[in-house]
Scaffold this motif. Structure first.
Motif, PDB file in Angstrom:
ATOM      1  N   SER A 114       0.985  -1.295  -0.054  1.00 47.03           N
ATOM      2  CA  SER A 114       0.030   0.094  -0.095  1.00 47.03           C
ATOM      3  C   SER A 114       0.585   1.327  -0.072  1.00 47.03           C
ATOM      4  O   SER A 114       0.586   2.277  -0.719  1.00 47.03           O
ATOM      5  N   ALA A 115       1.922   1.236   0.807  1.00 45.29           N
ATOM      6  CA  ALA A 115       2.640   2.352   0.997  1.00 45.29           C
ATOM      7  C   ALA A 115       3.331   2.803  -0.472  1.00 45.29           C
ATOM      8  O   ALA A 115       3.420   4.072  -0.768  1.00 45.29           O
ATOM      9  N   CYS A 116       4.000   2.008  -0.902  1.00 46.90           N
ATOM     10  CA  CYS A 116       4.538   2.111  -2.430  1.00 46.90           C
ATOM     11  C   CYS A 116       3.582   2.428  -3.522  1.00 46.90           C
ATOM     12  O   CYS A 116       3.938   3.432  -4.114  1.00 46.90           O
ATOM     13  N   LEU A 117       2.471   1.815  -3.476  1.00 50.79           N
ATOM     14  CA  LEU A 117       1.198   2.483  -4.467  1.00 50.79           C
ATOM     15  C   LEU A 117       0.622   3.649  -4.143  1.00 50.79           C
ATOM     16  O   LEU A 117       0.550   4.702  -5.090  1.00 50.79           O
ATOM     17  N   SER A 118       0.494   3.867  -2.878  1.00 45.10           N
ATOM     18  CA  SER A 118       0.131   5.311  -2.511  1.00 45.10           C
ATOM     19  C   SER A 118       1.250   6.392  -3.094  1.00 45.10           C
ATOM     20  O   SER A 118       0.815   7.289  -3.666  1.00 45.10           O
ATOM     21  N   LYS A 119       2.440   6.086  -2.815  1.00 47.54           N
ATOM     22  CA  LYS A 119       3.478   6.949  -3.195  1.00 47.54           C
ATOM     23  C   LYS A 119       3.620   7.397  -4.760  1.00 47.54           C
ATOM     24  O   LYS A 119       3.483   8.431  -5.157  1.00 47.54           O
ATOM     25  N   TYR A 120       3.558   6.237  -5.479  1.00 42.97           N
ATOM     26  CA  TYR A 120       3.739   6.434  -7.134  1.00 42.97           C
ATOM     27  C   TYR A 120       2.407   6.729  -7.677  1.00 42.97           C
ATOM     28  O   TYR A 120       2.490   7.482  -8.679  1.00 42.97           O
ATOM     29  N   SER A 121       1.510   6.433  -6.857  1.00 39.44           N
ATOM     30  CA  SER A 121       0.027   6.841  -7.617  1.00 39.44           C
ATOM     31  C   SER A 121       0.140   8.660  -7.365  1.00 39.44           C
ATOM     32  O   SER A 121      -0.324   9.096  -8.352  1.00 39.44           O
ATOM     33  N   LYS A 122       0.754   8.974  -6.219  1.00 36.09           N
ATOM     34  CA  LYS A 122       0.490  10.558  -6.038  1.00 36.09           C
ATOM     35  C   LYS A 122       1.453  11.159  -7.102  1.00 36.09           C
ATOM     36  O   LYS A 122       1.194  12.243  -7.530  1.00 36.09           O
TER      37      LYS A 122
ATOM     38  N   ASP B 202       0.474  14.099  -9.883  1.00 35.63           N
ATOM     39  CA  ASP B 202       1.209  15.278 -10.121  1.00 35.63           C
ATOM     40  C   ASP B 202       1.807  15.690 -11.352  1.00 35.63           C
ATOM     41  O   ASP B 202       1.635  16.711 -12.159  1.00 35.63           O
ATOM     42  N   LEU B 203       2.569  14.397 -12.015  1.00 39.44           N
ATOM     43  CA  LEU B 203       2.926  14.663 -13.470  1.00 39.44           C
ATOM     44  C   LEU B 203       1.873  15.017 -14.512  1.00 39.44           C
ATOM     45  O   LEU B 203       2.149  15.828 -15.189  1.00 39.44           O
ATOM     46  N   TYR B 204       0.933  14.151 -14.415  1.00 35.79           N
ATOM     47  CA  TYR B 204      -0.247  14.353 -14.989  1.00 35.79           C
ATOM     48  C   TYR B 204      -0.885  15.742 -15.101  1.00 35.79           C
ATOM     49  O   TYR B 204      -1.177  16.212 -16.174  1.00 35.79           O
ATOM     50  N   ILE B 205      -0.924  16.179 -13.786  1.00 38.32           N
ATOM     51  CA  ILE B 205      -1.602  17.691 -13.665  1.00 38.32           C
ATOM     52  C   ILE B 205      -0.608  18.639 -14.334  1.00 38.32           C
ATOM     53  O   ILE B 205      -1.223  19.549 -14.867  1.00 38.32           O
ATOM     54  N   CYS B 206       0.878  18.554 -14.003  1.00 38.23           N
ATOM     55  CA  CYS B 206       1.759  19.169 -14.826  1.00 38.23           C
ATOM     56  C   CYS B 206       1.610  19.526 -16.231  1.00 38.23           C
ATOM     57  O   CYS B 206       1.806  20.480 -17.171  1.00 38.23           O
TER      58      CYS B 206
ATOM     59  N   LEU C  59      19.415  21.333  -7.870  1.00 44.53           N
ATOM     60  CA  LEU C  59      18.241  21.064  -7.327  1.00 44.53           C
ATOM     61  C   LEU C  59      18.663  20.772  -5.848  1.00 44.53           C
ATOM     62  O   LEU C  59      19.559  20.030  -5.561  1.00 44.53           O
ATOM     63  N   THR C  60      18.096  21.454  -4.844  1.00 43.01           N
ATOM     64  CA  THR C  60      18.129  21.131  -3.296  1.00 43.01           C
ATOM     65  C   THR C  60      16.899  20.401  -2.892  1.00 43.01           C
ATOM     66  O   THR C  60      15.845  20.929  -3.079  1.00 43.01           O
ATOM     67  N   PHE C  61      16.978  19.155  -2.357  1.00 39.95           N
ATOM     68  CA  PHE C  61      15.648  18.514  -1.721  1.00 39.95           C
ATOM     69  C   PHE C  61      15.730  18.475  -0.317  1.00 39.95           C
ATOM     70  O   PHE C  61      16.693  18.554   0.348  1.00 39.95           O
ATOM     71  N   SER C  62      14.706  18.127   0.164  1.00 39.04           N
ATOM     72  CA  SER C  62      14.520  18.223   1.523  1.00 39.04           C
ATOM     73  C   SER C  62      15.005  16.593   2.127  1.00 39.04           C
ATOM     74  O   SER C  62      15.573  16.587   3.105  1.00 39.04           O
TER      75      SER C  62
ATOM     76  N   GLY D 234      14.535  10.628  -6.688  1.00 39.97           N
ATOM     77  CA  GLY D 234      13.987   9.536  -7.715  1.00 39.97           C
ATOM     78  C   GLY D 234      12.570  10.196  -8.486  1.00 39.97           C
ATOM     79  O   GLY D 234      12.463   9.822  -9.317  1.00 39.97           O
ATOM     80  N   ASN D 235      12.087  11.160  -7.776  1.00 38.14           N
ATOM     81  CA  ASN D 235      10.723  11.735  -8.245  1.00 38.14           C
ATOM     82  C   ASN D 235      11.412  12.513  -9.607  1.00 38.14           C
ATOM     83  O   ASN D 235      10.513  12.639 -10.835  1.00 38.14           O
ATOM     84  N   VAL D 236      12.307  13.122  -9.646  1.00 36.12           N
ATOM     85  CA  VAL D 236      12.960  13.766 -10.784  1.00 36.12           C
ATOM     86  C   VAL D 236      13.369  12.875 -11.967  1.00 36.12           C
ATOM     87  O   VAL D 236      13.048  13.158 -13.031  1.00 36.12           O
ATOM     88  N   ILE D 237      13.787  11.873 -11.513  1.00 31.66           N
ATOM     89  CA  ILE D 237      14.327  10.907 -12.553  1.00 31.66           C
ATOM     90  C   ILE D 237      13.212  10.173 -13.265  1.00 31.66           C
ATOM     91  O   ILE D 237      12.910  10.379 -14.609  1.00 31.66           O
ATOM     92  N   LEU D 238      12.006  10.023 -12.633  1.00 31.58           N
ATOM     93  CA  LEU D 238      10.653   9.465 -12.831  1.00 31.58           C
ATOM     94  C   LEU D 238      10.176  10.418 -13.902  1.00 31.58           C
ATOM     95  O   LEU D 238       9.385  10.368 -14.822  1.00 31.58           O
TER      96      LEU D 238
END
Length: 343
Positions: free
Chosen positions: A101-109, A113-117, A266-269, A275-279
C-alpha cells in the motif's frame, strides 16, 4: 511401470499450462478494468489542472499559464494547495496486501502530479519552446532576450592553450563575429563577461580524468553566468579529453548541431526526492544523463545535486511546468547544445 513418471509429468504440464492461460486471461481482464479506472481518473485530474491554470492566470494577470507558472511568486503555493493530497491505499487494502500500500500510494501520487503538470502546460495559449522558457527563467520579455542576438563583434575571453583554442574554433562556427580575448586566468575571463567587457567566456567544466571540475563551476555560479554551448576537446596525445563550456550572462539558446541539454541545480528536503525527478524526466521524454552530488559550498545545505537532462524530443513545457511548481527554487546552470567535435 516404466512410463508412469513420464505420463504424470505430461499431464502435470498440461494442467500448469491450462492454469497459466486462465491466470493470464484473468490478469488481462483486471488490466482492462484498471485502464478504464485510470482514464476516468485522468479526466478528473484534467479538470483539476484546468482549475489550477485558471486561478494562476487570474491571480498573476498573465494570459499565458506557463508564464504564470514560471514568474508568478505564488504559483507553486497555489498549485500545492489545489493539486490534491496523497491517498492512502492501506485504507482499502486487505491485510494480506498492506505491504504494497505505501509504495502504491507514493507512486500513484507522483503520477497524479506529473499528469496535472502536463495538463497545465497543454493549456498554454501559445507555443512554449526553448526560447520562451529561457525568457521565463530570466523573468524577462522575449523581445529583450532577442536584443543581444544582433550581429556585432563579440569578444570571447579565455586562457590561451591548445585545447581552449580548439574549443574557441568550434564555438565560433555557431556564434558569428566573435573575437578572441586572452586572459591570464579563468577568473578574469568570467569577470570580463560579468562586467560586460566580453560577451562570452570559455571555461573547462569536466575532464576524463577528474570528472566534474567543481572549482570552475563555482566560478560560473559566483559570476552568475550560464552555459550556452559545450564541446569535448581531446588532448594533444588523445589520452584524455576536457569538456569546455561557452558561458554567457543569461540562459541563451544558440542554434547548433549536436545533442541538447538542460542543466540545473536542485536542493531536496530528502534525497529520496531525486527519484521523483528521474521519474519525471522519463515521463516527459527527457533523459537524466548525469547526476552530481554537490558539496555544501554550492547548495549551502545537504542534498544539493547538479542534474543534466538530455532534452532532445522531450516535452519541455511539461517538464518545466513540473520543475517550476514542484521545485520553484531550482537554479538553472544552462540550456545548451553539446557541439560535435570532429578530429
Amino acid at each position: 511401470m516404466k512410463n508412469e513418471p513420464t505420463a504424470q509429468g505430461f499431464f502435470g504440464n498440461n494442467a500448469e499450462t491450462g492454469a497459466e492461460a486462465v491466470i493470464s486471461q484473468n490478469l488481462e481482464y483486471v488490466f482492462c478494468a484498471e485502464a478504464s479506472v485510470y482514464e476516468r481518473k485522468f479526466a478528473h485530474l484534467s479538470e483539476r489542472a484546468a482549475v489550477i491554470a485558471r486561478l494562476l492566470k487570474e491571480k498573476s494577470n498573465f494570459t499565458d499559464v506557463m508564464k504564470a507558472v514560471a514568474v508568478f511568486d505564488e504559483a507553486s503555493e497555489i498549485y500545492t494547495k489545489l493539486k490534491g493530497e496523497r491517498m492512502d491505499f492501506s485504507l482499502y487494502f486487505d491485510e494480506a496486501n498492506q505491504g504494497e500500500s505505501a509504495c502504491l500510494s507514493k507512486y500513484s501520487k507522483i503520477l497524479n502530479d506529473l499528469y496535472i503538470c502536463r495538463s497545465i502546460a497543454l493549456l498554454n495559449e501559445t507555443k512554449c519552446g526553448k526560447e520562451e522558457l529561457e525568457a521565463f527563467i530570466c523573468e524577462r520579455e522575449e523581445i529583450e532576450i532577442a536584443q543581444h542576438k544582433e550581429t556585432y563583434d563579440k569578444k570571447v575571453s579565455f586562457v590561451r592553450g591548445n585545447q581552449s583554442g580548439r574549443a574557441f574554433e568550434y564555438f565560433a562556427k555557431f556564434v558569428p563575429g566573435v573575437l578572441a580575448e586572452y586572459e591570464e586566468d579563468f577568473k578574469s575571463a568570467c569577470e570580463a563577461v560579468a562586467n560586460g567587457e566580453s560577451t562570452y567566456a570559455i571555461i573547462p567544466i569536466e575532464n576524463s580524468l577528474d570528472g566534474r571540475l567543481n572549482s570552475f563551476y563555482r566560478l560560473i555560479e559566483k559570476y552568475t553566468l550560464f552555459i550556452v554551448l559545450t564541446a569535448e576537446i581531446p588532448s594533444d596525445d588523445y589520452e584524455s579529453s576536457t569538456k569546455f563550456a561557452l558561458v554567457y550572462r543569461n540562459p541563451d539558446v544558440i542554434e547548433a548541431e549536436g545533442e541538447e541539454f538542460f542543466e540545473c541545480k536542485l536542493t531536496f528536503s530528502h534525497q529520496s526526492e531525486l527519484g521523483n525527478v528521474i521519474l519525471a524526466a522519463d515521463y516527459f521524454g527527457a533523459e537524466v544523463r548525469k547526476i552530481h552530488s554537490l558539496p555544501l559550498s554550492f547548495g549551502g545545505r545537504e542534498n544539493s545535486f547538479d542534474i543534466i537532462f538530455g532534452i532532445d524530443g522531450s516535452d519541455l513545457a511539461g517538464l518545466f511546468c513540473y520543475l517550476f511548481l514542484e521545485y520553484p527554487h531550482f537554479t538553472t546552470v544552462g540550456f545548451y547544445t553539446s557541439v560535435e567535435v570532429y578530429t
